[in-house]
Scaffold this motif. Sequence first.
Motif, PDB file in Angstrom:
ATOM      1  N   ALA A 198     -35.311 -11.099 -18.159  1.00 39.55           N
ATOM      2  CA  ALA A 198     -36.016 -12.333 -18.565  1.00 39.55           C
ATOM      3  C   ALA A 198     -34.947 -13.089 -19.206  1.00 39.55           C
ATOM      4  O   ALA A 198     -34.872 -14.224 -18.945  1.00 39.55           O
ATOM      5  CB  ALA A 198     -37.350 -12.390 -19.298  1.00 39.55           C
ATOM      6  N   ILE A 199     -34.088 -12.524 -20.391  1.00 41.01           N
ATOM      7  CA  ILE A 199     -33.247 -13.302 -20.962  1.00 41.01           C
ATOM      8  C   ILE A 199     -32.138 -13.509 -19.870  1.00 41.01           C
ATOM      9  O   ILE A 199     -31.768 -14.855 -20.131  1.00 41.01           O
ATOM     10  CB  ILE A 199     -32.478 -12.566 -22.148  1.00 41.01           C
ATOM     11  N   GLN A 200     -31.496 -12.793 -19.194  1.00 44.94           N
ATOM     12  CA  GLN A 200     -30.551 -13.101 -18.099  1.00 44.94           C
ATOM     13  C   GLN A 200     -30.966 -13.921 -17.226  1.00 44.94           C
ATOM     14  O   GLN A 200     -30.409 -14.927 -16.735  1.00 44.94           O
ATOM     15  CB  GLN A 200     -30.349 -11.791 -17.495  1.00 44.94           C
ATOM     16  N   ARG A 201     -32.339 -13.873 -16.883  1.00 44.93           N
ATOM     17  CA  ARG A 201     -32.907 -15.265 -15.940  1.00 44.93           C
ATOM     18  C   ARG A 201     -32.852 -16.394 -16.456  1.00 44.93           C
ATOM     19  O   ARG A 201     -32.513 -17.458 -16.113  1.00 44.93           O
ATOM     20  CB  ARG A 201     -34.091 -14.812 -15.384  1.00 44.93           C
ATOM     21  N   GLN A 202     -33.113 -16.284 -17.810  1.00 47.75           N
ATOM     22  CA  GLN A 202     -33.362 -17.671 -18.591  1.00 47.75           C
ATOM     23  C   GLN A 202     -31.802 -18.339 -18.632  1.00 47.75           C
ATOM     24  O   GLN A 202     -31.644 -19.735 -18.581  1.00 47.75           O
ATOM     25  CB  GLN A 202     -33.792 -17.669 -19.950  1.00 47.75           C
ATOM     26  N   GLN A 203     -30.957 -17.361 -18.954  1.00 40.98           N
ATOM     27  CA  GLN A 203     -29.608 -17.761 -19.281  1.00 40.98           C
ATOM     28  C   GLN A 203     -28.798 -18.095 -17.909  1.00 40.98           C
ATOM     29  O   GLN A 203     -27.930 -19.017 -17.865  1.00 40.98           O
ATOM     30  CB  GLN A 203     -28.646 -16.719 -19.903  1.00 40.98           C
ATOM     31  N   GLY A 204     -29.553 -17.878 -16.648  1.00 44.10           N
ATOM     32  CA  GLY A 204     -29.268 -18.099 -15.494  1.00 44.10           C
ATOM     33  C   GLY A 204     -27.904 -17.207 -14.946  1.00 44.10           C
ATOM     34  O   GLY A 204     -27.513 -16.260 -15.436  1.00 44.10           O
ATOM     35  N   PRO A 205     -27.374 -17.381 -13.808  1.00 50.87           N
ATOM     36  CA  PRO A 205     -26.357 -16.615 -13.266  1.00 50.87           C
ATOM     37  C   PRO A 205     -25.246 -16.596 -14.001  1.00 50.87           C
ATOM     38  O   PRO A 205     -24.854 -17.645 -14.653  1.00 50.87           O
ATOM     39  CB  PRO A 205     -26.207 -17.027 -12.059  1.00 50.87           C
ATOM     40  N   PRO A 206     -24.522 -15.420 -14.102  1.00 46.69           N
ATOM     41  CA  PRO A 206     -23.290 -15.433 -15.161  1.00 46.69           C
ATOM     42  C   PRO A 206     -22.150 -16.186 -14.209  1.00 46.69           C
ATOM     43  O   PRO A 206     -21.954 -16.445 -13.213  1.00 46.69           O
ATOM     44  CB  PRO A 206     -22.910 -13.728 -14.916  1.00 46.69           C
ATOM     45  N   ARG A 207     -21.605 -16.793 -15.463  1.00 45.58           N
ATOM     46  CA  ARG A 207     -20.660 -17.622 -15.071  1.00 45.58           C
ATOM     47  C   ARG A 207     -19.371 -16.969 -14.559  1.00 45.58           C
ATOM     48  O   ARG A 207     -18.808 -15.858 -15.108  1.00 45.58           O
ATOM     49  CB  ARG A 207     -19.897 -18.746 -16.299  1.00 45.58           C
ATOM     50  N   PRO A 208     -18.699 -17.405 -13.520  1.00 44.19           N
ATOM     51  CA  PRO A 208     -17.429 -16.815 -12.980  1.00 44.19           C
ATOM     52  C   PRO A 208     -16.300 -16.854 -14.198  1.00 44.19           C
ATOM     53  O   PRO A 208     -15.945 -17.974 -14.785  1.00 44.19           O
ATOM     54  CB  PRO A 208     -17.001 -17.451 -11.844  1.00 44.19           C
ATOM     55  N   ARG A 209     -15.875 -15.711 -14.198  1.00 42.76           N
ATOM     56  CA  ARG A 209     -14.615 -15.503 -15.042  1.00 42.76           C
ATOM     57  C   ARG A 209     -13.406 -16.303 -14.622  1.00 42.76           C
ATOM     58  O   ARG A 209     -13.223 -16.241 -13.591  1.00 42.76           O
ATOM     59  CB  ARG A 209     -14.294 -14.113 -15.307  1.00 42.76           C
ATOM     60  N   LEU A 210     -12.813 -16.832 -15.564  1.00 47.38           N
ATOM     61  CA  LEU A 210     -11.462 -17.290 -15.464  1.00 47.38           C
ATOM     62  C   LEU A 210     -10.331 -16.451 -15.473  1.00 47.38           C
ATOM     63  O   LEU A 210     -10.419 -15.157 -16.002  1.00 47.38           O
ATOM     64  CB  LEU A 210     -11.208 -18.426 -16.468  1.00 47.38           C
ATOM     65  N   SER A 211      -9.416 -16.629 -14.531  1.00 44.91           N
ATOM     66  CA  SER A 211      -8.356 -15.441 -14.337  1.00 44.91           C
ATOM     67  C   SER A 211      -7.642 -15.494 -15.694  1.00 44.91           C
ATOM     68  O   SER A 211      -7.013 -16.586 -16.320  1.00 44.91           O
ATOM     69  CB  SER A 211      -7.371 -16.040 -13.252  1.00 44.91           C
ATOM     70  N   THR A 212      -7.560 -14.493 -16.265  1.00 43.10           N
ATOM     71  CA  THR A 212      -6.754 -14.340 -17.472  1.00 43.10           C
ATOM     72  C   THR A 212      -5.672 -13.102 -17.229  1.00 43.10           C
ATOM     73  O   THR A 212      -5.386 -12.608 -16.179  1.00 43.10           O
ATOM     74  CB  THR A 212      -7.834 -13.612 -18.681  1.00 43.10           C
ATOM     75  N   ALA A 213      -4.958 -12.619 -18.300  1.00 43.23           N
ATOM     76  CA  ALA A 213      -3.796 -11.783 -18.383  1.00 43.23           C
ATOM     77  C   ALA A 213      -4.525 -10.234 -18.212  1.00 43.23           C
ATOM     78  O   ALA A 213      -5.733  -9.956 -18.635  1.00 43.23           O
ATOM     79  CB  ALA A 213      -2.911 -11.673 -19.536  1.00 43.23           C
ATOM     80  N   PRO A 214      -4.025  -9.285 -17.514  1.00 43.18           N
ATOM     81  CA  PRO A 214      -4.467  -7.930 -17.517  1.00 43.18           C
ATOM     82  C   PRO A 214      -4.862  -7.578 -18.818  1.00 43.18           C
ATOM     83  O   PRO A 214      -4.232  -7.653 -20.141  1.00 43.18           O
ATOM     84  CB  PRO A 214      -3.330  -7.021 -16.760  1.00 43.18           C
ATOM     85  N   LEU A 215      -5.907  -6.729 -18.862  1.00 45.17           N
ATOM     86  CA  LEU A 215      -6.633  -6.085 -20.071  1.00 45.17           C
ATOM     87  C   LEU A 215      -5.782  -4.891 -20.692  1.00 45.17           C
ATOM     88  O   LEU A 215      -5.217  -4.173 -19.606  1.00 45.17           O
ATOM     89  CB  LEU A 215      -8.043  -5.796 -19.835  1.00 45.17           C
ATOM     90  N   THR A 216      -5.671  -4.881 -21.619  1.00 42.13           N
ATOM     91  CA  THR A 216      -4.853  -3.426 -22.253  1.00 42.13           C
ATOM     92  C   THR A 216      -5.803  -2.415 -22.532  1.00 42.13           C
ATOM     93  O   THR A 216      -7.126  -2.635 -22.305  1.00 42.13           O
ATOM     94  CB  THR A 216      -4.468  -3.993 -23.619  1.00 42.13           C
ATOM     95  N   LEU A 217      -5.535  -1.188 -22.755  1.00 38.73           N
ATOM     96  CA  LEU A 217      -6.495  -0.271 -23.033  1.00 38.73           C
ATOM     97  C   LEU A 217      -7.218  -0.357 -23.867  1.00 38.73           C
ATOM     98  O   LEU A 217      -8.499  -0.127 -23.865  1.00 38.73           O
ATOM     99  CB  LEU A 217      -5.288   1.037 -23.276  1.00 38.73           C
ATOM    100  N   GLY A 218      -6.837  -1.057 -25.275  1.00 39.95           N
ATOM    101  CA  GLY A 218      -7.689  -1.313 -26.202  1.00 39.95           C
ATOM    102  C   GLY A 218      -8.631  -2.125 -25.987  1.00 39.95           C
ATOM    103  O   GLY A 218      -9.851  -1.908 -26.244  1.00 39.95           O
ATOM    104  N   ASP A 219      -8.394  -3.120 -25.287  1.00 40.54           N
ATOM    105  CA  ASP A 219      -9.380  -4.347 -24.609  1.00 40.54           C
ATOM    106  C   ASP A 219     -10.479  -3.522 -23.989  1.00 40.54           C
ATOM    107  O   ASP A 219     -11.700  -3.727 -23.985  1.00 40.54           O
ATOM    108  CB  ASP A 219      -8.933  -5.144 -23.974  1.00 40.54           C
ATOM    109  N   ARG A 220     -10.028  -2.641 -22.936  1.00 40.14           N
ATOM    110  CA  ARG A 220     -11.044  -1.938 -22.182  1.00 40.14           C
ATOM    111  C   ARG A 220     -11.845  -0.981 -22.724  1.00 40.14           C
ATOM    112  O   ARG A 220     -12.987  -0.873 -22.743  1.00 40.14           O
ATOM    113  CB  ARG A 220     -10.106  -1.177 -21.047  1.00 40.14           C
TER     114      ARG A 220
END
Length: 446
Positions: free
Chosen positions: A351-373
């Motif tokens: 329900a929260i997800q529906r209220q918030q609407g569809p997820p916004r497309p992510r902007l292209s960023t730099a590759p994630l590091t192992l810590g970020d993952r």
Amino acid sequence: MPSNGSAYSATLSPTTTAVTPTADGFPPHVLSSSISSMASARTSKRTSPITKTYHQASTLFLTRRLPEALTTLLPLITTPQPADQNGANGSMELAPVARAPRNTRIKVWSLYLTILNAVLELDPDEGKDMFGTQEWRALCNKVRDGLVWEEVVRNGYHGVEGDVDSDVVINLATLLLAHARTQGLNQKRLESYLATCNSPNLDLTQRLNSGSRPSYRYMSPARGAVSGADTPRDLNARVKILELYTLHVLLRNNEWEYAREFISVSSVLDEERREAFLQALQSLQEEQQEADRLEREERERQQEELKRDIEEARRLRAENEKMEQRRLQEEKERKAASAASEAAKQPKGLAIQRQQGPPRPRLSTAPLTLGDRANLMMQRLQGVIEHLSSTFSTNPVFLMRLMAFVLGIIFMFSSRAIREKVQRIINGAWGKVRQTAGMGVKVSYM
């Protein structure tokens, strides 16, 4: 045509003093006069070409053959072109109708004006079919612009307006009254005619005692020696002209006071006629005032009705706008209630997800590091745990299914071989996790 005075002087001239009787005993001038009278009588019995042409045009007009009637009559009322185009003789000929007797002249001009009136009363399409577009428009403009009056005066009366026969003036004024664009020209023409023509003199005593005809001003060749201005018929015609001028033309030009003054000072009208004219003028003015009042009331009524219609249209439009706003609000509330009811039936996280609407497309960023993952995995694991907790609280059936699943797992792990196999898998997995964590620490340190 010699006047009576010239005839008397010729009779009493010295050449006729010695009178010798003829064999019959009559003086020679009496015999010649008798022969002339007999010759004129025989001539009058024969139909003149003008009269014959007039009858032909009348027959064509009565059978509604207007183009043929007009074509037949035009040679009588049109001025012939002189042989010398440069006008060396200095004289301009008149139309044949100008030399006709008065009655014939009046009949010809009256027929011509009657044909023009019939032409203007035609439907435009019918008139164009009969005469052609250009000729039909030329005939209409001739009457509507008042040019026909100038044509009659020029071709039939040598350009002298006061010499126009009163019956012809009546027909001209009536034609312009019915079809002219404005009555200004009609008023000017009638005023010019009334100012230039002779006033009728019905006192016959002076004429009988004088033994000779009264002297008149210069008359055009169209009128001849006998003007007919001093007859009861001419007086009646003059009264008719005054009636057209004061009770029709001036009133169409909205000159009521001038018409009253003209009637009051007119020398043609006697007291009885003057009183009748003034009463008629007063009656027409009252009718005009009543018509203006009714027209003004009708105009005010239409304005009030139009105002009411506008107010009613505004009220209906406001009501429609309110109804439309109410409908939109109700529809919005109904959608909101439906969405809330549907959300209550669904898991809380969904329900929260529906209220918030569809997820916004992510902007292209730099590759994630192992810590970020690793952090992202922990966040997702935390979200899964929260989702499971919320699911357990809102959906007990799911909890029972999960417990059954756990019991099934425990039952499976009760076997030693399975436990050993699972232990090896877990140990291998933990070893990979430790290696990954160690690599993340090194990278963070670096």
